[in-house]
Scaffold this motif. Structure first.
Motif, PDB file in Angstrom:
ATOM      1  N   SER A  55       7.842  -5.292  -7.803  1.00 50.57           N
ATOM      2  CA  SER A  55       7.932  -5.093  -8.879  1.00 50.57           C
ATOM      3  C   SER A  55       6.878  -4.946 -10.050  1.00 50.57           C
ATOM      4  O   SER A  55       6.849  -4.339 -11.012  1.00 50.57           O
ATOM      5  N   SER A  56       5.677  -5.205  -9.580  1.00 49.00           N
ATOM      6  CA  SER A  56       4.488  -5.227 -10.360  1.00 49.00           C
ATOM      7  C   SER A  56       3.130  -5.138  -9.513  1.00 49.00           C
ATOM      8  O   SER A  56       3.134  -5.358  -8.240  1.00 49.00           O
ATOM      9  N   GLN A  57       1.786  -4.635 -10.213  1.00 51.61           N
ATOM     10  CA  GLN A  57       0.834  -4.389  -9.598  1.00 51.61           C
ATOM     11  C   GLN A  57       0.116  -5.914  -9.073  1.00 51.61           C
ATOM     12  O   GLN A  57      -0.460  -5.903  -8.233  1.00 51.61           O
ATOM     13  N   GLY A  58       0.621  -6.975  -9.923  1.00 54.93           N
ATOM     14  CA  GLY A  58       0.188  -8.371  -9.828  1.00 54.93           C
ATOM     15  C   GLY A  58       0.965  -8.699  -8.362  1.00 54.93           C
ATOM     16  O   GLY A  58       0.211  -9.492  -7.859  1.00 54.93           O
ATOM     17  N   GLU A  59       2.217  -8.314  -8.104  1.00 57.09           N
ATOM     18  CA  GLU A  59       2.829  -8.832  -6.934  1.00 57.09           C
ATOM     19  C   GLU A  59       1.989  -8.079  -5.823  1.00 57.09           C
ATOM     20  O   GLU A  59       1.903  -8.711  -4.761  1.00 57.09           O
ATOM     21  N   ILE A  60       1.827  -6.979  -5.785  1.00 58.63           N
ATOM     22  CA  ILE A  60       1.290  -6.361  -4.863  1.00 58.63           C
ATOM     23  C   ILE A  60      -0.208  -6.681  -4.479  1.00 58.63           C
ATOM     24  O   ILE A  60      -0.253  -7.097  -3.379  1.00 58.63           O
ATOM     25  N   SER A  61      -0.970  -7.088  -5.451  1.00 64.48           N
ATOM     26  CA  SER A  61      -2.414  -7.767  -5.413  1.00 64.48           C
ATOM     27  C   SER A  61      -2.255  -8.942  -4.573  1.00 64.48           C
ATOM     28  O   SER A  61      -2.930  -9.324  -3.773  1.00 64.48           O
ATOM     29  N   LYS A  62      -1.114  -9.751  -5.092  1.00 64.14           N
ATOM     30  CA  LYS A  62      -0.959 -11.187  -4.392  1.00 64.14           C
ATOM     31  C   LYS A  62      -0.534 -11.075  -2.952  1.00 64.14           C
ATOM     32  O   LYS A  62      -1.281 -11.968  -1.985  1.00 64.14           O
TER      33      LYS A  62
END
Length: 75
Positions: A3-10
């Motif tokens: 859902s988000s770039q933050g989730e991908i980064s995590k």
């Protein structure tokens, strides 16, 4: 779907952590890395190898996007 770039980064950070933990870090109880102890690898990986493999993965991913854009454009 992520859902988000933050989730991908995590997720990427977690994958990198587990890779280093199992293939690079020597565990005192085992005297080697878990991957070597389990017979998955013959020798431990260096941190440099992990960085190179990660860079190559992202380079190949970008190249695939670039080639796909040319294929769509008919070039």
């Amino acid at each position: 779907m992520l859902s988000s770039q933050g989730e991908i980064s995590k997720r990427l950070a977690t994958a990198l952590h587990f890779g280093i933990y199992n293939f690079v870090r020597v565990h005192t109880t085992l005297g080697t890395t878990p991957a070597v102890a389990a017979g998955i690898e013959l020798e431990r990986w260096s941190l440099e190898r992990v960085v190179e493999m990660t860079a190559e993965y992202f380079r190949a991913k970008e190249d695939a996007k670039f080639e796909q854009a040319f294929a769509v454009a008919g070039i």
